[in-house]
Design a protein around this motif. Sequence first.
Motif: not given
Length: 254
Positions: A172, A194, A198, A203, A225
């Motif tokens: 991330n 997703q 998160h 993302t 996911s």
Amino acid sequence: MKVTFLGTGTSQGVPVIGCECNVCKSLDFRDKRFRSSVHLQIGKLSLVIDTGPDFRSQILRAGITTLDAVLFTHEHKDHTAGLDDIRPFNFKQQKDMPVFGKLQVLEQIKREFAYIFSGKRYPGIPQVETIEIDEKPFTIEGITITPIPVLHYKLPIFGFRIGDFTYITDANYISDESLKLIEGTEILVLNALQKDPHISHFTLDEAVAMAQKIGAKETYFTHISHRLGLQDAIDQELPQGIALAYDGLQLTLD
């Protein structure tokens, strides 16, 4: 170089046990995702990045009959749990399996697979040669591999660049220093978990922004996911040159 995506799913895989969402019930084979892993065939050299819980099934499905080394991005179970299934390669190739990872990864593997490293070696256990790596490039049979330091929330992990191919999962954050190591990559693989925020993964929007910043000719998203959505629908939303990877996808680099 031929790249085969052995798995493109997140830690639970897709479908998720007991889930009734439209992704988990999808009949599209691209929405069936083993845990994330990739196989690289570079001339005669056969490499795997990560051996998750689905490793045995992935190897059988892909028809991989030789394996020269394993690279680990980090120590989480969805990336290491299948290590025991290197045994057939030990038997067939009659040699220990070189396993490359940073020190914290190798220490975790030695705890979780203590029987492999025990002084009392049970017949038939995996035979491994652990090789510690750091941020410096290293070689396997003349092929240069450059670790790409990234963050998985607060956990430092590695992506890897081999030639014009870069593979980054469970990230991330990518620093400016690491971005310089990725410059010029033709094919980029990046995690896109997703659409919702998160704590430890990009993302979809964040992954798109990072991919556009890096500017590879082709970008494929992995570590997906069931919450991201259907493969067909998401692919239609993505900019040109960016697509979702799927299990079994093969890419060829000159």
